[in-house]
Structure formats: C-alpha cells, structure tokens
Design an enzyme around this catalytic site. Structure first.
Site, PDB file in Angstrom:
ATOM      1  N   GLY A   1       0.511  -1.075   0.148  1.00  0.00           N
ATOM      2  CA  GLY A   1      -0.051  -0.031   0.055  1.00  0.00           C
ATOM      3  C   GLY A   1       1.040   0.882  -0.119  1.00  0.00           C
ATOM      4  O   GLY A   1       0.208   2.055  -0.344  1.00  0.00           O
ATOM      5  N   ARG A   2       2.038   1.300   0.312  1.00  0.00           N
ATOM      6  CA  ARG A   2       3.220   2.744   0.379  1.00  0.00           C
ATOM      7  C   ARG A   2       4.354   2.151  -0.218  1.00  0.00           C
ATOM      8  O   ARG A   2       5.054   2.504   0.174  1.00  0.00           O
ATOM      9  CB  ARG A   2       3.227   2.911   1.830  1.00  0.00           C
ATOM     10  CG  ARG A   2       3.280   1.744   2.943  1.00  0.00           C
ATOM     11  CD  ARG A   2       3.404   3.093   4.116  1.00  0.00           C
ATOM     12  NE  ARG A   2       3.691   2.118   4.984  1.00  0.00           N
ATOM     13  CZ  ARG A   2       4.516   2.407   6.323  1.00  0.00           C
ATOM     14  NH1 ARG A   2       4.582   3.101   6.542  1.00  0.00           N
ATOM     15  NH2 ARG A   2       4.007   1.483   7.102  1.00  0.00           N
TER      16      ARG A   2
ATOM     17  N   ASP B   1       0.470 -11.280   6.804  1.00  0.00           N
ATOM     18  CA  ASP B   1       1.607 -10.527   5.515  1.00  0.00           C
ATOM     19  C   ASP B   1       2.892 -10.175   5.763  1.00  0.00           C
ATOM     20  O   ASP B   1       3.849  -9.243   4.903  1.00  0.00           O
ATOM     21  CB  ASP B   1       0.619  -9.874   5.107  1.00  0.00           C
ATOM     22  CG  ASP B   1       0.307  -8.399   7.075  1.00  0.00           C
ATOM     23  OD1 ASP B   1      -0.281  -9.097   7.414  1.00  0.00           O
ATOM     24  OD2 ASP B   1       0.261  -7.495   6.535  1.00  0.00           O
ATOM     25  N   ASN B   2       3.303  -9.713   7.432  1.00  0.00           N
ATOM     26  CA  ASN B   2       4.495  -9.766   7.885  1.00  0.00           C
ATOM     27  C   ASN B   2       5.827 -10.704   8.017  1.00  0.00           C
ATOM     28  O   ASN B   2       6.438 -10.230   9.101  1.00  0.00           O
ATOM     29  CB  ASN B   2       4.642  -8.416   8.719  1.00  0.00           C
ATOM     30  CG  ASN B   2       3.640  -7.126   8.615  1.00  0.00           C
ATOM     31  OD1 ASN B   2       3.528  -7.201   7.628  1.00  0.00           O
ATOM     32  ND2 ASN B   2       2.953  -7.383   9.422  1.00  0.00           N
TER      33      ASN B   2
ATOM     34  N   ASP C   1      -2.199   6.585   2.682  1.00  0.00           N
ATOM     35  CA  ASP C   1      -1.552   7.669   2.041  1.00  0.00           C
ATOM     36  C   ASP C   1      -0.800   7.077   1.119  1.00  0.00           C
ATOM     37  O   ASP C   1      -0.184   7.858   0.316  1.00  0.00           O
ATOM     38  CB  ASP C   1      -1.735   9.110   2.961  1.00  0.00           C
ATOM     39  CG  ASP C   1      -0.249   8.803   3.906  1.00  0.00           C
ATOM     40  OD1 ASP C   1      -0.155   7.643   3.789  1.00  0.00           O
ATOM     41  OD2 ASP C   1      -0.387  10.171   4.509  1.00  0.00           O
TER      42      ASP C   1
HETATM   43  P1  AMP Z   1       1.927  -3.277   8.163  1.00  0.00           P
HETATM   44  O1  AMP Z   1       1.201  -3.401   9.612  1.00  0.00           O
HETATM   45  O2  AMP Z   1       2.557  -2.022   7.940  1.00  0.00           O
HETATM   46  O3  AMP Z   1       2.336  -4.526   7.330  1.00  0.00           O
HETATM   47  O4  AMP Z   1       0.483  -2.656   6.906  1.00  0.00           O
HETATM   48  C1  AMP Z   1      -0.410  -3.651   6.783  1.00  0.00           C
HETATM   49  C2  AMP Z   1      -0.666  -2.862   5.316  1.00  0.00           C
HETATM   50  O5  AMP Z   1      -1.179  -1.711   5.425  1.00  0.00           O
HETATM   51  C3  AMP Z   1      -0.213  -3.351   4.221  1.00  0.00           C
HETATM   52  O6  AMP Z   1      -1.060  -3.104   3.239  1.00  0.00           O
HETATM   53  C4  AMP Z   1       0.644  -1.692   3.661  1.00  0.00           C
HETATM   54  O7  AMP Z   1       0.889  -1.666   2.874  1.00  0.00           O
HETATM   55  C5  AMP Z   1      -0.620  -1.036   4.284  1.00  0.00           C
HETATM   56  N1  AMP Z   1       0.000   0.382   4.867  1.00  0.00           N
HETATM   57  C6  AMP Z   1      -0.018   0.406   5.784  1.00  0.00           C
HETATM   58  N2  AMP Z   1       0.632   2.257   6.142  1.00  0.00           N
HETATM   59  C7  AMP Z   1       0.248   2.257   5.054  1.00  0.00           C
HETATM   60  C8  AMP Z   1       0.120   3.698   4.844  1.00  0.00           C
HETATM   61  N3  AMP Z   1       0.194   4.900   4.851  1.00  0.00           N
HETATM   62  N4  AMP Z   1      -0.087   3.875   3.433  1.00  0.00           N
HETATM   63  C9  AMP Z   1      -1.259   3.074   2.278  1.00  0.00           C
HETATM   64  N5  AMP Z   1      -1.279   2.191   3.156  1.00  0.00           N
HETATM   65  C10 AMP Z   1      -0.392   1.274   4.342  1.00  0.00           C
HETATM   66 MG    MG Z   2       3.586  -4.950   6.043  1.00  0.00          MG
END
Ligand code: AMP
Ligand code: MG
Length: 498
Positions: free
Chosen positions: A96-97, A256-257, A129
């Site tokens: 997502g980013r 996913d991590n 974002d």
């Molecule tokens: P995470 O918990 O950081 O592993 O993120 C989980 C999901 O949320 C993943 O698909 C990331 O790409 C998405 N994500 C986290 N932060 C953002 C952001 N600021 N904008 C868009 N997608 C995000």
């Molecule tokens: Mg992640």
C-alpha cells in the site's frame, strides 16, 4: 553538442518477479515528491550489493531513491498479498505504500529486491496515503541494521531520503522513504492471496518462484512442495529462536509480515526487551498482547499452519493425503523451535556439549530473571564475564531483585560448566560472541529519532548506529549505550506510525 558520456546504470536489474502473471502485482511508478534529499546512505551495504556509494549520492540517484525518476532497468510494481492481521482475515492487502523497483545480484551472488517504502499510493493503499513518516523510516533503518549486525536474518536498509513533504498522522510530520533490500518480499500472505482465490495455477508459480529463489535444493525432492513447506518451517523456527535470543519483539507478526525466506521483515512497533518478562509487549496497537515476547513461537506456528493450508493443493492430489502431509510437516515446528532455542541459549550460557538437562538450566535462569526483574541483555553479557571458580558474581547478582535465587541458579550453572571441556577463557570468548553488549534499546532509539526528526540533528542516530554495528565488542567510552533506561527514560509503548 557532443553526446553525454555513456552512464553506467545505477543498478543492474534482473527482474524475475515482474515476469510472473499480471495478477501477482500492479505495475506502477512511485509518486514523485517535492524535494528528495538523501539523509542516510548505508555505504557498507551498498558495497556488499555491488553498488557504487558515490553514484548513490549523485543527484540523479537521489531523485531515483525519492521516486522521482525511475532508474534504468527498473520495472516498478506493487505486490499483491493478503493476510491475517491480529488473527482476522483480510483478503486483500498488498504493497500500500511500497514499490518494488527490481532485483539485483549482490557480491555474494544472492538476488535481492530493491524496494522503496513510503513511495506513494497504490491500488492496495485502502485508506492510507501511501507515505511514511520519517521517524518510523529511521527506526526501521536503525533496528534492521542492528539485527543484521547481531547476525539475525533480516531485510536491510540501504538509504533514507526525506521527501520535503509533510505526512499527516496525529499531526504533520516530515515524510521519508526507505530503500529496503530483501532476499524477497514474498510473505505467507502472498500465498494466502492466491489460495483464497482458489488460484492453484498462481500458487504453483509462486511456490516454484520461491523454491528457485530461496530453497533451490527442494527441487531435488520427489515432493518439492512438501519440502518447501518443511524448509520454511525450519527457517522460521530458527528465526524466532534467534529473536528470542536477543530479546527482540517483532510486534506485528501478522501473516503478511512473515517472509517465506525466513528474514525479519516489516519493522513497525518492534522493540528489544530491557527487563526480562515473557509477557512484554510494546506495540501500542497490540492490546491483547497477542504478539508478546513469549507468544512469538506460538504465533509463528499458527502463521505456518496458514501457509500449509495454502499449499494443500500442491502437496498432493488427494485432499486427505495432502492434509496429513501438511499436518505432519507443521507438527515439526514445536520440536524444531525448541531445538533451536536450546541451541542458542546453551551457547549463551557457554555450554559446548549438549545434555538433556540443559533445557532445565535455561528455563531455571529465565524464571529467576523474570522473578528478579533482571535486564535480559546485561544478565547474559554479565555471565560471559564470570569465572567457573566463582567469587566474582556481584556484577550479575546485582541485576536481580532478591538475588538469593540467582545464587542458587549460578551454583547449578557452575556445576554444569565443570563438566565442560573448555577452559574459562575459551568459554568467555565464545559467550561474548553470542551475548551482545549493545542492543538498540528503546530509550536510545527514541531519543535518537527525536533528535533527528524534531531537532534536525542526525548525530545521536549516527552515533547509535556506529555502536550497534559491532554489538559484541566492548567500545570504551560508550558505556551508556549498554545501560537499561533509568525509570524516567523508560519507553513503554512503540507506535507503527502508519
Ligand atoms: P503493516 O501493518 O505496516 O504491515 O501494513 C499493513 C498493510 O497496510 C499493508 O498492506 C501496507 O501496505 C498498508 N499500509 C500501511 N501503512 C500505509 C499507508 N500509510 N498508506 C497505505 N497503505 C499502508
Ligand atoms: Mg506489512
């Protein structure tokens, strides 16, 4: 006008993920930023990757690391994946980013992804974002590089660029982009994405890609996909045991991590434990303590069961048979993990030979540490300095509240050491090489990030990074980096800042 001199490309890309079918990703370029500025460059890593640090500092390179200019040979894309977040199923997540620029081959011959994290919105951004705040980017840089120096499999951090733009969280913060390096960014959640869609063809292509890339000898097996699962189980058992050995708490062990290559990935609200307690949680979003220190092996097992479920159609044509094979493979995790844990903690205690009773000796220390509220890192490092003869215990003893219990344990440890072939000095050398003096303690990390983000002062971060680069050798004058926080310095929660 003469033609400009031919430029050697910044990266020599060789992209295999981009060759997979289109449903694996969305091709798109990073979104440009106002004013990219290179804040940190990991020159040592650049050299390991066969990259030229001077070239990476050039204006053109900084434009690329900021996402303003797609480097030659890159095929930018956002990867699709799904995942269980805190146990709840999310059928579509994805980058997502982050944008994968492509793959390069390092000096060691290993293929690695180059990814920009914080590079703008993608079709997988959902409500986000697509950006990252500088603080969390610097946090990932410092902690992932500390993990690498500790010898723990991890993604790496090549560079940090500031964007010249603000990101809005609970307030406006400076934006940052991390150039992340990984053996791959394929996650358990990548398999789940296709399994949920009953896309067996994609699952097979993905599994083959992972075998080629990470476990090539699994190909030799008569049952390569079972072998693949088995390898991933083994890699995770080793990885989580290694985390436990340094007191690392990942914080967001969602499927996913979890990288199928067995690397630590996605540094969010992660932290290193100071005082030993298996229930330790730092993540501000982990209300139930699902991802507490002591829960990590159980969660890894759970995540691997999710992966096994995805691989069923590849493992055997008969559903019943596939289930049995997958179950058997997954059931190996607890034993594998325990063996890895015992191996690591035996070494931390300076034991060279293996005895069945060593597991009790290890548990005995951990229980004593928990009751005595002892600092995890200082205890093991301190034990490395004690002699087999005894009489020099005060440095470790004083770490325990109510040190009598420690006296009992240390007598058992010495009795065990007396059965070992190694002398004190050989044992101590080995112990100092596995029990770090320096870890990225939370209060130090937070203070360094604060100085960098709020005070525009990178020096504390660079000093901390320098100390953490050789975590096993005592660095005179750097004693404060080895110390746990004073009560008023203690950091109780970490935020992923997304
Ligand atoms: P995470 O918990 O950081 O592993 O993120 C989980 C999901 O949320 C993943 O698909 C990331 O790409 C998405 N994500 C986290 N932060 C953002 C952001 N600021 N904008 C868009 N997608 C995000
Ligand atoms: Mg992640």
């Amino acid at each position: 006008m003469a033609d400009p001199a031919p430029r050697t490309p910044l990266f020599t890309f060789e992209n295999t993920y981009a060759r997979l079918p289109e449903r694996f990703f969305t091709k798109l370029d990073p979104t440009p930023v106002q004013a990219p500025r290179l804040l940190l460059l990991n020159e040592g890593l650049a050299r390991e990757l066969n990259l030229d640090p001077a070239a990476l500092r050039s204006e053109a390179a900084v434009q690329s690391l900021g996402g303003n200019r797609v480097p030659d040979g890159a095929e930018p894309l956002a990867m699709a994946y799904a995942g269980h977040q805190f146990g709840g199923w999310v059928p579509q997540l994805g980058d997502g980013r982050a944008i994968l620029l492509g793959e390069i081959i390092g000096r060691d011959g290993v293929r690695r992804d180059i990814q920009l994290k914080g590079s703008g919105p993608t079709p997988y951004s959902r409500m986000g974002d697509g950006r990252a705040a500088l603080g969390p980017v610097l946090r990932e840089y410092i902690v992932s590089e500390a993990m690498a120096a500790l010898g723990i499999p991890t993604t790496r951090s090549l560079a940090v660029v500031t964007t010249g733009e603000a990101v809005f969280r609970d307030r406006a913060l400076p934006g940052g982009i991390l150039t992340r390096i990984a053996r791959s960014h394929i996650r358990v959640g990548t398999f789940q994405f296709f399994a949920a869609r009953r896309d067996t063809e994609a699952l097979r292509l993905l599994a083959d890609h992972v075998i080629d890339r990470h476990y090539p000898d699994a190909r030799e097996s008569d049952t390569p996909y079972r072998e693949l699962l088995d390898r991933i189980v083994a890699a995770q058992a080793d990885l989580v045991a290694a985390w436990m050995g340094v007191g690392f708490i990942h914080g967001v062990m969602n499927t996913d991590n979890m990288s199928v290559a067995g690397d630590t990935i996605d540094y969010g609200p992660c932290a290193f434990m100071d005082t030993y307690h298996p229930g330790t949680v730092y993540s501000s979003i982990d209300h139930g303590g699902r991802y507490a220190y002591g829960n990590q092996p159980g969660i890894a097992h759970w995540n691997l069961a999710c992966l096994a479920q995805c691989l069923l159609p590849l493992i055997d044509g008969s559903e019943e048979q596939a289930l049995e094979i997958a179950q058997d493979t997954i059931n190996n995790f607890p034993d594998r993990y325990r063996a890895a844990h015992t191996r690591i903690f035996s070494a931390k205690l300076g034991l060279e030979t293996v005895r069945e009773s060593d597991a009790d000796l290890i548990d005995g220390l951990l229980t004593t540490m928990e009751k005595g509220q002892a600092d995890f890192t200082l205890t093991f490092r301190g034990l490395s300095e004690l002699t087999g003869a005894g009489g020099d215990d005060e440095s470790v003893r004083s770490l325990f509240v109510g040190p009598d219990a420690f006296d009992g344990w240390v007598a058992d440890w010495r009795a065990r050491l007396a059965t070992e072939p190694r002398d004190d000095s050989a044992r101590q050398t080995k112990m100092r090489a596995i029990n770090p003096a320096y870890i990225p303690r939370n209060h130090l990390v937070e203070a360094a990030l604060d100085a960098a983000v709020e005070g525009n002062d990178l020096e504390p971060l660079q000093d901390l990074r320098a100390v953490l680069q050789t975590p096993f050798s005592i660095q005179p004058g750097q004693e404060r980096y080895a110390q746990p926080p004073k009560p008023d310095e203690e950091v109780k929660a970490t935020f992923c800042g997304t």
